[in-house]
Motif scaffolding. Structure first.
Motif, PDB file in Angstrom:
ATOM      1  N   ASP A 118       0.830  -1.212   0.000  1.00 42.24           N
ATOM      2  CA  ASP A 118       0.000   0.000   0.000  1.00 42.24           C
ATOM      3  C   ASP A 118       0.864   1.262   0.000  1.00 42.24           C
ATOM      4  O   ASP A 118       0.550   2.242  -0.695  1.00 42.24           O
ATOM      5  N   LYS A 121       2.075   1.820  -3.424  1.00 42.99           N
ATOM      6  CA  LYS A 121       1.024   2.337  -4.305  1.00 42.99           C
ATOM      7  C   LYS A 121       0.897   3.853  -4.146  1.00 42.99           C
ATOM      8  O   LYS A 121       0.752   4.593  -5.129  1.00 42.99           O
ATOM      9  N   LEU A 149       4.529   0.138 -11.335  1.00 45.33           N
ATOM     10  CA  LEU A 149       4.457  -0.442  -9.984  1.00 45.33           C
ATOM     11  C   LEU A 149       4.414  -1.964 -10.075  1.00 45.33           C
ATOM     12  O   LEU A 149       3.656  -2.530 -10.883  1.00 45.33           O
ATOM     13  N   SER A 160      -3.545  -7.040  -1.878  1.00 51.13           N
ATOM     14  CA  SER A 160      -3.248  -5.695  -2.395  1.00 51.13           C
ATOM     15  C   SER A 160      -2.552  -5.725  -3.756  1.00 51.13           C
ATOM     16  O   SER A 160      -2.637  -4.766  -4.520  1.00 51.13           O
ATOM     17  N   ALA A 166      -5.494   1.208  -1.597  1.00 55.47           N
ATOM     18  CA  ALA A 166      -4.299   1.384  -0.767  1.00 55.47           C
ATOM     19  C   ALA A 166      -4.806   2.025   0.518  1.00 55.47           C
ATOM     20  O   ALA A 166      -5.572   2.990   0.468  1.00 55.47           O
ATOM     21  N   LEU A 184      -4.351   2.168  -9.343  1.00 58.82           N
ATOM     22  CA  LEU A 184      -3.437   1.684  -8.290  1.00 58.82           C
ATOM     23  C   LEU A 184      -3.111   0.192  -8.424  1.00 58.82           C
ATOM     24  O   LEU A 184      -2.312  -0.344  -7.660  1.00 58.82           O
ATOM     25  N   PRO A 186      -1.136  -2.830  -9.508  1.00 58.81           N
ATOM     26  CA  PRO A 186       0.234  -2.972 -10.036  1.00 58.81           C
ATOM     27  C   PRO A 186       0.251  -3.538 -11.458  1.00 58.81           C
ATOM     28  O   PRO A 186      -0.689  -4.218 -11.879  1.00 58.81           O
TER      29      PRO A 186
END
Ligand code: NAD
Ligand code: FE2
Length: 399
Positions: A118, A121, A149, A160, A166, A184, A186
């Motif tokens: 998180d 992110k 990311l 996550s 996040a 957000l 990845p």
């Protein structure tokens, strides 16, 4: 009554948005040494220096070093930020961002549980968005594509690595704030069980109960679809078959990979179908008393399920059958109650406490107010609870 009607209308609008807005998925590598494959794949992208975001215990355990060797082997330059603590704060994200800029990094690699992922992110979003973290918090506030990311989860719980969320903490006001935006998610993730065998039993238990709560809240959500149901039930089956085994003997790569897949599937389910009161309550307990996220969920879930019986018993009954606790001959309410007792028994078998004496009676009104606000602005729950009902749950949790 008015508040309930407003919640219902707002949730209908969110439901439409959830169906329209596309949610990307990370390219996934899974299995023993899949972290090496991920590093090789990043190497092919030629994106320049990476900021590794992690925590000190993972460095000391040699887990970060193992991944760093794979990065070096793939010819990738990196610098490490290891200042993340459980429930990362605005300050930690800003520290990581400062290092990213100072070292002229071009991407972020998270290695760790939900806390480092998180934090990574938020750093990646801050790199490209000229907004404070406070202004990035909430729904769809990340307007510009974050820095590239990548995520290597080392716990099997938060999901996550695949979610739009996040969670970041603001310790001064005891608030945990979610950022929720498809940007957000990845680009790539690796579920590598070789990095999870040293996860202590207590953290295995807590994080596993977090994944279970994701699966259950997504399954009971009013925004659930055939697709999210498939992921939620797959997750629950894997948790049912593997969590106790992972708790008792964490060395099995098969069991660890099954739990990592469960966490990933539960993440896929809740990132579309959303969460519920158990998470809203858990966030208050985490922010106010530092209760680990999975423990807080494990404590809150049975009480929330019990309070939701009037509207959710038929869906809960299906979960009882799935976890081999129910009986097709029984009515829905009996099956639903059997599922609630399954959750409680699992919690006890995993050595998780049943109450939280740290809760102060005078804190309860504010905790309940915040939990209700978080739920009613974010989660399409199957059964509406009033602030008074939420206060009763906190009182029961206090024990
Ligand atoms: N973004 C999301 O979708 C989402 C969903 C649920 C929860 N969360 C957030 O994630 C955070 C919790 O994450 P978490 O439960 O994964 O725990 P965590 O990341 O806070 O880690 C807990 C502890 O476990 C240790 N640890 C992690 N992996 C290990 C390993 N393989 N071996 C040994 N020790 C290891 C860490 O060093 C740390 O001390 C909370 O802030 C929560 O709010 C985010
Ligand atoms: Fe969670």
């Amino acid at each position: 009554m008015l508040a309930k009607a407003v919640h219902k209308t707002y949730m209908k609008a969110l439901k439409v948005a959830a169906r329209i807005i596309p949610i990307p998925r990370p390219t996934l590598f899974s299995g023993a040494d899949s972290a090496v494959e991920l590093c090789d794949a990043i190497g092919l992208m030629n994106i320049g220096k990476l900021l590794i975001v992690t925590d000190k215990p993972l460095v000391e355990a040699g887990i970060v070093g193992k991944v760093e060797r794979s990065l070096s082997h793939a010819g990738i330059e990196f610098v490490r930020y290891d200042g993340v603590l459980p429930d990362p704060t605005y300050l930690q994200a800003e520290e990581g961002l400062a290092l990213y800029r100072q070292e002229q990094c071009m991407g972020v690699l998270a290695i760790g549980g939900g806390s480092p992922i998180d934090c990574a992110k938020v750093i990646a979003a801050r790199v490209t968005n000229r907004k404070s973290i406070k202004r990035l918090a909430g729904l769809l506030k990340v307007w510009r594509t974050p820095a590239p990311l990548f995520a290597i989860p080392t716990t099997a719980g938060t999901g996550s690595e695949v979610t739009v969320a996040a969670v970041i903490s603001e310790p001064k006001h005891h608030q945990k704030t979610p950022l929720m935006d498809p940007k957000l998610v990845p680009l790539m993730a690796a579920l590598d069980p070789t990095l999870m065998t040293e996860l202590p039993p207590s953290i295995t238990a807590a994080t596993g109960m977090d994944a279970l709560t994701h699966a259950v809240e997504a399954y009971l959500s009013n925004n659930a679809t055939t697709e999210t149901d498939a992921y939620a039930t797959a997750a629950l089956k894997l948790i049912h078959g593997n969590l106790l085994a992972a708790y008792k003997d964490g060395k099995s790569l098969k069991v660890r990979l099954n739990m990592a897949m469960a966490s990933y599937y539960a993440g896929l389910a809740f990132t579309k179908a959303s969460l519920g009161y158990a998470h809203a309550i858990a966030h208050q307990l985490g922010a106010k008393y530092g209760t680990p996220h999975g423990i807080a969920n494990a404590l809150a879930l049975p009480l929330v399920l019990n309070a939701s019986l009037p509207s959710a018993s038929s869906r809960m009954a299906k979960l009882a059958l799935l976890t081999e606790r129910g009986d097709r001959q029984w009515d829905d309410e009996t099956n639903a109650k059997a599922f609630i007792s399954y959750v409680v028994d699992l919690q006890i078998a995993l050595g998780i406490v049943r109450t939280l004496p740290a809760i102060q009676t005078e804190d309860i009104p504010a905790l309940a107010k915040n939990a209700v606000r978080e739920t009613h602005w974010n989660y399409p729950v199957p059964h509406y609870l009033t602030r008074t009902q939420c206060e009763q749950i906190f009182t029961q949790l206090k024990g």
